[in-house]
Enzyme design. Structure first.
Site, PDB file in Angstrom:
ATOM      1  N   LYS A  32       6.253  -9.510  11.829  1.00 58.75           N
ATOM      2  CA  LYS A  32       4.858  -9.760  12.333  1.00 58.75           C
ATOM      3  C   LYS A  32       4.276 -11.146  12.070  1.00 58.75           C
ATOM      4  O   LYS A  32       3.656 -11.698  12.733  1.00 58.75           O
ATOM      5  CB  LYS A  32       3.928  -8.810  11.551  1.00 58.75           C
ATOM      6  CG  LYS A  32       3.593  -9.084  10.164  1.00 58.75           C
ATOM      7  CD  LYS A  32       2.643  -8.070   9.734  1.00 58.75           C
ATOM      8  CE  LYS A  32       2.219  -7.929   8.267  1.00 58.75           C
ATOM      9  NZ  LYS A  32       1.530  -9.304   7.943  1.00 58.75           N
ATOM     10  N   THR A  33       4.774 -11.762  10.843  1.00 57.31           N
ATOM     11  CA  THR A  33       4.351 -13.047  10.521  1.00 57.31           C
ATOM     12  C   THR A  33       4.775 -14.023  11.657  1.00 57.31           C
ATOM     13  O   THR A  33       4.170 -14.898  12.004  1.00 57.31           O
ATOM     14  CB  THR A  33       4.797 -13.440   9.218  1.00 57.31           C
ATOM     15  OG1 THR A  33       4.465 -12.698   8.273  1.00 57.31           O
ATOM     16  CG2 THR A  33       4.528 -14.997   8.696  1.00 57.31           C
ATOM     17  N   ASP A 210      -4.944 -10.167  10.132  1.00 62.46           N
ATOM     18  CA  ASP A 210      -3.707  -9.483   9.712  1.00 62.46           C
ATOM     19  C   ASP A 210      -3.933  -8.504   8.793  1.00 62.46           C
ATOM     20  O   ASP A 210      -5.162  -8.366   8.109  1.00 62.46           O
ATOM     21  CB  ASP A 210      -2.756 -10.784   8.994  1.00 62.46           C
ATOM     22  CG  ASP A 210      -1.471 -10.252   8.726  1.00 62.46           C
ATOM     23  OD1 ASP A 210      -0.856  -9.295   9.205  1.00 62.46           O
ATOM     24  OD2 ASP A 210      -0.910 -11.014   7.775  1.00 62.46           O
ATOM     25  N   GLU A 211      -2.916  -7.642   8.725  1.00 58.13           N
ATOM     26  CA  GLU A 211      -3.222  -6.562   7.776  1.00 58.13           C
ATOM     27  C   GLU A 211      -4.534  -5.752   7.759  1.00 58.13           C
ATOM     28  O   GLU A 211      -5.113  -5.312   7.233  1.00 58.13           O
ATOM     29  CB  GLU A 211      -3.254  -7.095   6.225  1.00 58.13           C
ATOM     30  CG  GLU A 211      -1.919  -7.836   5.823  1.00 58.13           C
ATOM     31  CD  GLU A 211      -0.540  -7.081   5.689  1.00 58.13           C
ATOM     32  OE1 GLU A 211      -0.683  -5.722   6.111  1.00 58.13           O
ATOM     33  OE2 GLU A 211       0.468  -7.311   5.304  1.00 58.13           O
ATOM     34  N   GLN A 241       1.074   1.680   6.563  1.00 62.02           N
ATOM     35  CA  GLN A 241       1.139   0.746   5.331  1.00 62.02           C
ATOM     36  C   GLN A 241      -0.281   0.636   4.881  1.00 62.02           C
ATOM     37  O   GLN A 241      -0.755  -0.348   4.007  1.00 62.02           O
ATOM     38  CB  GLN A 241       1.828  -0.635   5.618  1.00 62.02           C
ATOM     39  CG  GLN A 241       3.268  -0.586   5.934  1.00 62.02           C
ATOM     40  CD  GLN A 241       3.705  -1.978   5.815  1.00 62.02           C
ATOM     41  OE1 GLN A 241       3.978  -2.536   5.100  1.00 62.02           O
ATOM     42  NE2 GLN A 241       3.997  -2.222   7.031  1.00 62.02           N
ATOM     43  N   ARG A 590      10.428  -1.957   1.118  1.00 61.94           N
ATOM     44  CA  ARG A 590      10.626  -3.504   0.460  1.00 61.94           C
ATOM     45  C   ARG A 590      12.144  -3.645   0.335  1.00 61.94           C
ATOM     46  O   ARG A 590      12.657  -4.896   0.078  1.00 61.94           O
ATOM     47  CB  ARG A 590       9.971  -3.626  -0.845  1.00 61.94           C
ATOM     48  CG  ARG A 590       8.390  -3.156  -1.001  1.00 61.94           C
ATOM     49  CD  ARG A 590       7.449  -4.081  -0.101  1.00 61.94           C
ATOM     50  NE  ARG A 590       7.416  -3.315   1.201  1.00 61.94           N
ATOM     51  CZ  ARG A 590       7.133  -3.705   2.276  1.00 61.94           C
ATOM     52  NH1 ARG A 590       6.760  -4.907   2.380  1.00 61.94           N
ATOM     53  NH2 ARG A 590       6.781  -3.013   3.495  1.00 61.94           N
TER      54      ARG A 590
END
Length: 717
Positions: A32-33, A210-211, A241, A590
């Site tokens: 996504k980044t 974002d997020e 998330q 992770r």
């Protein structure tokens, strides 16, 4: 358009989309980044937006820095881009616009510790015992109210509403805002003053958030105020998330986004570039049990890697010993930084720290006491905050006591009314000296302090931040003060002071021009911003602190019901369990190459040894794939699982059927009937012999503690 090379089909479509609001559902590790930064590059390259018109907001300084550095690396130059966190954006906005609310622009930002101090002060003024009303509890109540986004909102309970008003009056008196105020006040100004809203919307015509799953009601309301009709708006997030409901994040912001912006186009990023398929298969099985989610299935082209392994241990110490032995055998010391041990809560790190220290395994604890919350740091920054904001009575009281000037709590009680009457700290102190309200020793100490502060105010006009701090340390002879206070810790604390000076000097080199800017930086820094990814140490951190990070090897410890998921979620609701399951999903995703899950047969909690049940999340994952025995065979590490299982069996006998409990038929998790309280679930056992007790949770009535040989119980089938 070479910047599009290497993007998969969905990523490319998300980058190129224009014309309607855009919702990107970005699964863990789906790049996504890269999509966010490439979309910004595309908009600048194709003259869709100028850098100045772009606003990208996320939740950590680390993520913001990474995005900005990637974009500037592409263009090869510094860009006038606003890529920042929500709170940093609002702090800068309020430095310019808070005059609309007739407040001063040099306000202090109270961090979580400052908030607790302010709450303790109002409790003391109201003669309320802070044991009866814990400040941490009140801080959470106040935060929930402010996160609603309504400036007029108050707690429903009149008692808490009165304390809430006292708290806000204290902040206003000291020209201070807390974290929640930054969002709340910004939204209020934009909502109330049309000229400011139109000016801000004109400046930021292209928004990227974002997020997005972590936004609360106030942040979503702020977003709506920043966007006119038919906005160029892109939000990126993953409802799987969403793990911050406890601090106000509202998962419905992302689930119901299309209801607010009906023309929204949605893209799903499901190809994972981080983990092996084995890890993704496990993670997909875990999160599939949730109902509040979009349908997604992560997949990868990376097929190699170890199977996910579940390791049972007899106790928390054996859990730590296993982790130490696994790391020593499987992880090269020069790759320790690529290994993380994740926990549901910080208290679980104790046994790991003890074992790692005894075996010489280097580690760093992320998410403990913030660097800027350490006593020696806050002592010096109290002086800086008072120089910037003359109304900051909280910082003034702290600074007066460092070093000691014989100004104790009773003296401060005498001085506080002078501050309230005169409006600024030093004017109030000077008035108190004029009125001779203190004894000679105290008056001399206070006179010296006022003179010092006047000197520091003048120095701040001439010196840069790092030089000013160096001068403060010299004048206070602060290193000597540390030695006199505690000779054992003085060297370590002096190193922290050196680090503070280094941080300030580095930020000056990057363009920071004032002490006020440095104070904003320290107030808005997060746990992840303190994480050093350049050292080869095992990373011990909570799952919340690990959000957004990735490691080759991940060990998730403490996977027992009541620990992970925690007891509060088990007691509350299905929605609370879903958030805990999302947290477990974050932990699992992770891992790049190896994911190991550990649980203890019994665990020492609050001084009692408690029989523990494996986490329901492990049981759910196994039920989805019952033919696979995920338990590791670790004979190659010199530890035979069979021996561990024999120990577990013995401990099971010791804990479940101890003769002194006299009622061996009861086990943790059993549903029992009590004559008065009705149906309940056994939570834990404690004590021995006649002192043996049982804790039982009753829905709506809480947890009750009984002597086991006296309580009238009937076991339910």
């Amino acid at each position: 358009m070479n910047y599009l090379e290497g993007l998969n089909e969905q990523q490319r479509a998300a980058v190129l989309h224009q014309g309607t609001p855009l919702l990107i559902l970005a699964g863990a590790g789906s790049g996504k980044t890269r999509v966010i930064t490439t979309r910004i590059i595309h908009q600048i390259e194709q003259y869709i937006a100028t850098p100045r018109q772009l606003l990208a907001m996320t939740f950590t300084n680390k993520a913001a820095r990474e995005m900005k550095s990637r974009i500037e690396a592409y263009f090869g130059d510094h860009m006038d881009l606003t890529i920042t966190t929500f709170h940093s954006f609002c702090a800068r906005f309020l430095r310019r616009e808070i005059g609309y609310l007739e407040r001063e622009t040099n306000f202090a930002i109270f961090d979580s510790q400052d908030q607790l101090g302010a709450i303790k002060q109002i409790l003391k003024e109201s003669r309320i015992n802070d044991k009866k009303e814990p400040p941490v509890k009140l801080r959470a109540i106040f935060s929930r109210v402010k996160n609603s986004g309504d400036m007029e909102a108050e707690p429903e309970d009149s008692f808490y509403a009165s304390l809430f008003r006292d708290y806000n009056r204290l902040l206003a008196r000291q020209n201070a805002l807390d974290f929640d105020d930054l969002i709340l006040f910004t939204g209020h100004i934009l909502n109330t003053f049309e000229d400011c809203r139109e000016r801000t919307q004109h400046r930021y015509q292209h928004l990227l958030i974002d997020e997005f799953q972590d936004t609360n009601k106030a942040q979503f309301a702020l977003l709506r105020l920043l966007t006119p009709e038919n906005p160029d708006l892109c939000v990126v997030g993953d409802e799987d998330q969403s793990i911050y409901g406890w601090r106000g994040a509202d998962i419905h912001n992302i689930l119901d986004f299309k209801e607010t912006y009906p023309n929204t186009e949605t893209f799903k990023l499901e190809q994972n570039y981080r983990s092996t398929q084995a890890i993704l298969d496990f993670s997909n099985r875990v999160i599939s049990k949730n109902t509040s989610r979009y349908s997604k299935q992560l997949w990868t082209e990376v097929k190699d890697g170890e199977q996910v392994r579940v390791v049972p241990t007899a106790s928390e110490r054996e859990e730590a010993l296993f982790a130490a032995q696994y790391i020593s055998s499987k992880v090269s010391p020069d790759a320790y930084g690529e290994c993380a041990i994740l926990f549901r809560a910080n208290y679980l790190t104790r046994s790991f720290e003890e074992v790692f220290r005894s075996r010489g395994i280097p580690y760093q604890l992320v998410g403990g006491v913030r660097f800027y919350d350490r006593k020696e740091i806050k002592d010096l920054l109290a002086y800086a905050r008072l120089v910037v904001n003359p109304k900051d009575w909280t910082s003034c009281c702290r600074a007066m006591g460092v070093p000691s000037r014989s100004l104790g709590a009773k003296t401060l009680e005498k001085l506080t009314p002078y501050f309230v009457t005169h409006g600024t700290c030093l004017e109030g102190l000077e008035a108190a000296l004029k009125d001779n309200v203190l004894r000679a020793t105290q008056a001399n100490g206070l006179t010296a302090f006022v003179a010092l502060m006047r000197q520091l105010e003048d120095a701040a006009k001439e010196l840069g931040p790092a030089s000013w701090l160096t001068e403060l340390i010299r004048i206070l002879d602060y290193r000597t003060h540390l030695e006199q206070e505690d000779e054992v810790t003085a060297e370590f604390r002096a190193q922290n002071i050196d680090e503070l000076l280094s941080a300030m000097a580095e930020l000056e080199r990057q363009g920071m021009a004032s002490i006020a800017q440095f104070l904003d930086h320290t107030a808005l820094i997060s746990d992840q911003d303190q994480w050093d990814d350049q050292v080869e140490k095992i990373n011990l951190m909570t799952v919340h602190a690990a959000k957004g990070l990735e490691f080759n090897t991940v060990i998730v410890a403490g996977l027992e019901d009541g620990v992970f998921p925690n007891q509060r979620s088990l007691d509350e609701s299905a929605m609370a369990i879903e958030e805990e399951r999302r947290l477990f999903y974050v932990a699992a995703t992770r891992a790049r190459r190896a994911l190991i899950l550990t649980h203890a047969q019994y665990r020492q909690i609050y001084g009692s040894r408690t029989r523990a049940m494996p986490s329901r999340f492990l049981r759910e994952a196994r039920q989805s794939q019952p033919v696979t025995d995920q338990r590791t065979r670790i004979g190659d590490l010199g530890v035979q699982l069979e021996l561990i299982e024999q120990k577990l069996a013995q401990q099971s006998v010791d804990i479940q059927f101890r003769p002194e409990l006299k009622k061996p038929r009861y086990r943790i998790g059993d549903i029992v009937e009590h004559a008065t309280f009705g149906a309940g679930r056994i939570v834990s056992f404690s004590g021995k012999g006649a002192a043996a007790k049982v804790s039982i949770y009753f829905q709506g009535k809480g947890t009750k503690l009984f002597y086991l040989d006296r309580v009238p119980l009937k076991k339910r089938d």
